[in-house]
Design an enzyme around this catalytic site. Structure first.
Site, PDB file in Angstrom:
ATOM      1  N   ASP A  65     -62.592  82.693  24.484  1.00 10.88           N
ATOM      2  CA  ASP A  65     -62.028  83.758  23.579  1.00 10.88           C
ATOM      3  C   ASP A  65     -63.081  83.776  22.389  1.00 10.88           C
ATOM      4  O   ASP A  65     -63.799  82.686  22.052  1.00 10.88           O
ATOM      5  CB  ASP A  65     -60.709  83.219  22.754  1.00 10.88           C
ATOM      6  CG  ASP A  65     -60.528  83.941  21.689  1.00 10.88           C
ATOM      7  OD1 ASP A  65     -60.174  85.370  21.693  1.00 10.88           O
ATOM      8  OD2 ASP A  65     -60.741  83.809  20.450  1.00 10.88           O
TER       9      ASP A  65
ATOM     10  N   TYR B 104     -67.212  85.650  14.692  1.00  8.87           N
ATOM     11  CA  TYR B 104     -67.764  84.227  14.873  1.00  8.87           C
ATOM     12  C   TYR B 104     -69.396  84.332  14.858  1.00  8.87           C
ATOM     13  O   TYR B 104     -70.003  84.510  15.758  1.00  8.87           O
ATOM     14  CB  TYR B 104     -67.214  83.818  16.076  1.00  8.87           C
ATOM     15  CG  TYR B 104     -65.777  83.670  16.207  1.00  8.87           C
ATOM     16  CD1 TYR B 104     -64.814  83.718  15.226  1.00  8.87           C
ATOM     17  CD2 TYR B 104     -65.001  83.651  17.300  1.00  8.87           C
ATOM     18  CE1 TYR B 104     -63.534  83.923  15.192  1.00  8.87           C
ATOM     19  CE2 TYR B 104     -63.873  83.742  17.556  1.00  8.87           C
ATOM     20  CZ  TYR B 104     -63.015  83.601  16.278  1.00  8.87           C
ATOM     21  OH  TYR B 104     -61.605  83.801  16.577  1.00  8.87           O
TER      22      TYR B 104
ATOM     23  N   LYS C 240     -62.541  90.743  20.167  1.00 12.43           N
ATOM     24  CA  LYS C 240     -61.637  91.307  19.004  1.00 12.43           C
ATOM     25  C   LYS C 240     -62.435  92.588  18.444  1.00 12.43           C
ATOM     26  O   LYS C 240     -63.651  92.681  18.259  1.00 12.43           O
ATOM     27  CB  LYS C 240     -61.363  90.245  17.855  1.00 12.43           C
ATOM     28  CG  LYS C 240     -60.617  88.909  18.643  1.00 12.43           C
ATOM     29  CD  LYS C 240     -60.444  87.894  17.519  1.00 12.43           C
ATOM     30  CE  LYS C 240     -59.792  86.840  18.326  1.00 12.43           C
ATOM     31  NZ  LYS C 240     -60.880  85.644  18.822  1.00 12.43           N
TER      32      LYS C 240
END
Length: 346
Positions: free
Chosen positions: A52, A57, A84
């Protein structure tokens, strides 16, 4: 009229243990390129088949690093990946600061919330480019909710329902993604969103752990009724369940210094685990998987040593008597399922 067929939730079968890739985006501290690559390689070697990540990030850094290493390790795209949407990355000067939004020495971009149709489509396309994948398996709307947005939540939520959700459904309908859902830190917004939209999966961070199980009261039953699977992120509640209370490391819970009541509860959990010779972190990692709606647990891992330690914790045999002792001591929700065999789950 809705242009999509009737929505039937379908999440690809996920392995019990996944790899949370926020750390290799330089979460809180810099991770060298070689160490990041070694962490992913070690995870693949250890049999971990689900990773994930998110544009947030390291502002593209985690995705770019994954794309580079998986081009060599997974050229046939057999690993499962989730990323995401909900932020777009806007270029900024490289000297924007050593730590921004919790990420150290990250890429020169600023994450800007955008849950619109165009924002989700742009975010997906840029993630696909960084990851180098023909298809992304799970696409999750990131950080909706009042915990992140406060008073601005209603506006972002409406933007998502009016545009971003339609974009995600289109991508799923086209086969560009296999499943859609939410990636959030609060289960309340999941219930709110499920009242207006249909999802395959929810990644819930920190809210179903050895420390807290309030998701059992209404959210997990709703998932069971709808056929929505749950991925548990943050199983260590920002570290306190892996480090415990006895070491020199700062005691953090929910990304902040742990309050006294939490520290006391962790001490009681530690004492119970000690009685059965079980590492606290092993119990924390395995506990969520006993619930039937939970498909996977994804602790963050920054280097190959953490991967090896996590694999060992996952493979630690835990006697059923420990779980019963935790329940008898009032440390588990009375309705929380507990493992019944003295082996690591699944």
């Amino acid at each position: 009229m809705d242009a999509f067929p009737i929505f039937t939730p379908h999440c690809p079968e996920l392995p019990p243990l996944g790899f949370g890739a926020a750390a290799i985006g330089n979460l809180y501290q810099r991770v060298e390129e070689g160490a990041a690559r070694a962490a992913v390689a070690a995870a693949v070697d250890a049999g971990i088949r689900y990773i994930d990540t998110a544009p947030h990030y390291g502002f593209g850094l985690s995705e770019s690093r994954l794309g580079a290493v998986l081009a060599d390790l997974d050229p046939r795209e057999e690993l499962l990946l989730s990323t995401k949407v909900g932020r777009v990355l806007v270029p900024v000067a490289p000297d924007a600061g050593p730590v921004r939004h919790g990420f150290a020495d990250a890429a020169p971009f600023e994450p800007v919330f955008d849950y619109s149709y165009d924002g989700i489509m742009r975010s997906y396309a840029e993630s696909q480019r960084r990851l180098g994948r023909d298809r992304i398996d799970l696409l999750l709307a990131h950080d909706l909710g009042t915990l992140t947005h406060g008073d601005a939540h209603a506006g972002h939520f409406r933007q998502f329902l009016d545009g971003g959700y339609r974009a995600m459904r289109e991508l799923r309908h086209q086969g560009a993604v296999r499943a859609i859902g939410l990636g959030v830190n609060e289960w309340q917004v999941c219930l709110e969103a499920m009242g207006h939209a249909d999802f395959d999966v929810v990644l819930l961070a920190g809210r179903y752990t050895l420390l807290e199980q309030t998701a059992l009261d209404s959210f997990f039953p709703a998932c069971a009724t709808r056929g929505v699977k749950v991925i548990v992120g943050g199983p260590y509640n920002s570290g306190i369940l892996v480090n415990g209370t006895r070491g020199a490391a700062p005691l953090y819970y929910n990304y902040e210094p742990a309050p006294a009541a939490i520290v006391d509860r962790v001490r009681r959990l530690e004492a119970a685990c000690d009685r059965f010779g079980v590492p606290l972190a092993a119990a924390a990692l395995q506990f969520p998987l006993a619930h039937p709606v939970v498909a996977s647990v994804i602790p963050g891992m920054a280097d190959s040593a953490q991967v090896a330690h996590t694999r060992a914790l996952m493979d630690t045999a835990i006697p059923p008597a420990l779980w019963q002792a935790l329940r008898d001591d009032g440390l588990l929700h009375p309705e929380a399922p507990i493992p019944t065999a003295p082996t690591a789950p699944r």
